[in-house]
Design a protein around this motif. Sequence first.
Motif, PDB file in Angstrom:
ATOM      1  N   ALA B 137      96.209  31.081   5.344  1.00 14.53           N
ATOM      2  CA  ALA B 137      94.786  30.482   4.803  1.00 14.53           C
ATOM      3  C   ALA B 137      94.912  28.885   4.321  1.00 14.53           C
ATOM      4  O   ALA B 137      94.133  28.303   4.925  1.00 14.53           O
ATOM      5  N   GLY B 138      95.881  28.526   3.552  1.00 17.76           N
ATOM      6  CA  GLY B 138      96.170  27.212   3.189  1.00 17.76           C
ATOM      7  C   GLY B 138      96.198  26.374   4.458  1.00 17.76           C
ATOM      8  O   GLY B 138      95.633  25.214   4.465  1.00 17.76           O
ATOM      9  N   TRP B 139      96.963  26.748   5.385  1.00 18.76           N
ATOM     10  CA  TRP B 139      97.271  25.792   6.469  1.00 18.76           C
ATOM     11  C   TRP B 139      95.938  25.679   7.370  1.00 18.76           C
ATOM     12  O   TRP B 139      95.729  24.557   7.892  1.00 18.76           O
ATOM     13  N   ALA B 140      95.314  26.905   7.735  1.00 16.93           N
ATOM     14  CA  ALA B 140      94.269  26.941   8.709  1.00 16.93           C
ATOM     15  C   ALA B 140      92.867  26.095   8.144  1.00 16.93           C
ATOM     16  O   ALA B 140      92.137  25.657   8.720  1.00 16.93           O
ATOM     17  N   SER B 141      92.846  25.978   6.726  1.00 11.72           N
ATOM     18  CA  SER B 141      91.628  25.533   6.115  1.00 11.72           C
ATOM     19  C   SER B 141      91.783  23.853   6.471  1.00 11.72           C
ATOM     20  O   SER B 141      90.470  23.224   6.407  1.00 11.72           O
ATOM     21  N   ASN B 142      92.985  23.340   6.818  1.00 17.49           N
ATOM     22  CA  ASN B 142      92.700  21.823   7.110  1.00 17.49           C
ATOM     23  C   ASN B 142      92.341  20.958   5.916  1.00 17.49           C
ATOM     24  O   ASN B 142      91.389  20.240   6.128  1.00 17.49           O
ATOM     25  N   ASN B 143      92.639  21.587   4.666  1.00  8.01           N
ATOM     26  CA  ASN B 143      92.097  20.738   3.355  1.00  8.01           C
ATOM     27  C   ASN B 143      93.306  20.660   2.488  1.00  8.01           C
ATOM     28  O   ASN B 143      94.433  21.494   2.604  1.00  8.01           O
ATOM     29  N   TYR B 145      93.690  20.381  -0.693  1.00  5.08           N
ATOM     30  CA  TYR B 145      94.181  21.231  -1.857  1.00  5.08           C
ATOM     31  C   TYR B 145      94.587  22.614  -1.342  1.00  5.08           C
ATOM     32  O   TYR B 145      95.422  23.162  -1.896  1.00  5.08           O
ATOM     33  N   ALA B 146      94.043  22.998  -0.362  1.00  5.54           N
ATOM     34  CA  ALA B 146      94.530  24.478   0.243  1.00  5.54           C
ATOM     35  C   ALA B 146      95.745  24.408   0.499  1.00  5.54           C
ATOM     36  O   ALA B 146      96.585  25.369   0.668  1.00  5.54           O
ATOM     37  N   MET B 147      96.193  23.353   1.424  1.00  4.25           N
ATOM     38  CA  MET B 147      97.664  23.203   2.036  1.00  4.25           C
ATOM     39  C   MET B 147      98.393  23.344   0.684  1.00  4.25           C
ATOM     40  O   MET B 147      99.719  23.927   0.788  1.00  4.25           O
ATOM     41  N   MET B 148      98.212  22.384  -0.026  1.00  6.14           N
ATOM     42  CA  MET B 148      99.345  22.382  -1.489  1.00  6.14           C
ATOM     43  C   MET B 148      99.244  23.645  -2.032  1.00  6.14           C
ATOM     44  O   MET B 148     100.380  24.394  -2.614  1.00  6.14           O
ATOM     45  N   GLY B 149      98.010  24.454  -2.171  1.00  2.88           N
ATOM     46  CA  GLY B 149      98.081  25.767  -2.817  1.00  2.88           C
ATOM     47  C   GLY B 149      98.886  26.798  -2.107  1.00  2.88           C
ATOM     48  O   GLY B 149      99.617  27.585  -2.614  1.00  2.88           O
ATOM     49  N   GLY B 150      98.896  26.643  -0.659  1.00  6.26           N
ATOM     50  CA  GLY B 150      99.462  27.631   0.039  1.00  6.26           C
ATOM     51  C   GLY B 150     100.951  27.384   0.037  1.00  6.26           C
ATOM     52  O   GLY B 150     101.649  28.324  -0.237  1.00  6.26           O
ATOM     53  N   LEU B 151     101.262  26.225  -0.007  1.00  5.08           N
ATOM     54  CA  LEU B 151     102.861  25.694  -0.061  1.00  5.08           C
ATOM     55  C   LEU B 151     103.436  26.350  -1.433  1.00  5.08           C
ATOM     56  O   LEU B 151     104.456  27.000  -1.518  1.00  5.08           O
ATOM     57  N   ARG B 152     102.750  25.994  -2.519  1.00  2.00           N
ATOM     58  CA  ARG B 152     103.267  26.192  -3.872  1.00  2.00           C
ATOM     59  C   ARG B 152     103.470  28.004  -4.071  1.00  2.00           C
ATOM     60  O   ARG B 152     104.103  28.307  -4.360  1.00  2.00           O
ATOM     61  N   SER B 153     102.186  28.465  -3.494  1.00  3.95           N
ATOM     62  CA  SER B 153     102.364  29.991  -3.483  1.00  3.95           C
ATOM     63  C   SER B 153     103.349  30.518  -2.837  1.00  3.95           C
ATOM     64  O   SER B 153     104.024  31.455  -3.278  1.00  3.95           O
TER      65      SER B 153
END
Lengths: 120, 363
Positions: B137-143, B145-153
């Motif tokens: 989800a974080g990667w596909a959003s191409n955003n 914030y989403a990317m950082m959130g996905g990685l942290r998660s």
Amino acid sequence: MGSQTPWVYVGIFVLVGLFIPIAAIAIATFLGPKKPNAIKQSTYECGIETVGDSWIQFKAQYYIFALVFLIFDVETVFLFPWAVSLNSLGIFAVFEGIIFILILLAGLIYAWKKGMLEWA
Amino acid sequence: MDSALIWEMVIKSLVLILALLTGFAYLTYYERRGLARIQSRVGPNRAGPAGLLQPIADAVKLIFKEEFTPGQAYKVIFILAPIITVIPAILITATVPWGGTVTIGGREVMLGIADINIGVLYIMSVASIAVYGVVLAGWASNNKYAMMGGLRSTAQMISYELALGLSFVGVILLANSMRMTEIVEAQRGLWFAFLQPVGAVVFFFATLAELNRGPFDMPEAEQELSAGYNVEYSGMKFALFFMAEYTKMVSISAIIATLFWGGYRGPFIDTMPGLGPLYMFIKIFFILFMMIWVRASWPRIRYDRLMDLGWKILLPLSLSLVFINATGILLNQMWLIPLLSIGAGFLAIQAINLSLRRKENAR
């Protein structure tokens, strides 16, 4: 059938479980309004224009943590059968298990001393 | 295998999934009311008597919301990610026993989906799949914030999975089996939460981190990441992420109840096996209250401290608990286990205390 039977039950459960989220998305696709426009579809960044790609290079620490994780996760999975049959194993196998844990513990201490576990 | 058995399984699966979804809907209500009470507010009380219809109102609203895909997103994975997140949250309950065997209309029905001989391993592997939904989800959003959130998660979930897995090993050692019903039967005399109190606490914290709940709700830290990995999701797809989180709370509470708090066992269970689901419900209710209470009481911890807690405190602590359990069982001195593990727990608290001290002494 024998010992495979419970897995058939799990399979049925998976199929029924798959149905729920797919149905939810399908229903919402049919019922929800659709009025797309360019501004609505732009990437959200608190109201300012995004600069550059978001698939960026990130901190290498994530990669190191993933590597260390892999080692210890596999260790945990190896410990599962050892734990089940601890009582029926001979004293030799018990000590073998303990030596296995100690070797990996040494690995953890090494990673720790090398500063691999430091985030900042 | 006859077709009646297959129909029985389909009905059992549907009942369990519907129970989980109702549990999810009313857990949101429970949490909002509970948080409101703790913060001396009232909480939702408009829809229906005492606000009891609030979850239905929310669901209807979310169905009729417009959902849009950001133009930059990777479409296929963007739609798949919420589905991948929801499915493990539901599937994880497949091996949890909800009661003994009861007779319904002349048929012997086991209350539970499947009693497989590697139930604990199944739970651990299905729980690991949940990471994929979040990172995709974080990667596909191409955003960003989403990317950082996905990685942290991802980093957080894999770090705490180690403590989780080693706590499982402790339970397997005590029960001498990976079959969930046998783990419940092994707690006939004494619940494992009393035999191995520190293990129960470590497991609870590790699951809080796995669930991305406060105080470990780093992936969705509003102040830094606005919403984390689900920032670009709206409407039903957002609801699915929400559903995954809360369904997983219910499932994991059921697992905690089974592994440490005696499962479906309670007074009179041997004469009336139908009481099993009731006892499970009561235990899940209390564990969920603990989760809500923790969220209301503790501030979010800093990310580096989160990783330190996972790797430097909980991982060595849970390894030492495995040693303690094995020692107690091999020497056949069960009273050693709670004693030594509480000692190890105190050492861990001391270590946390030391690590919280300022590195450079300012004064």
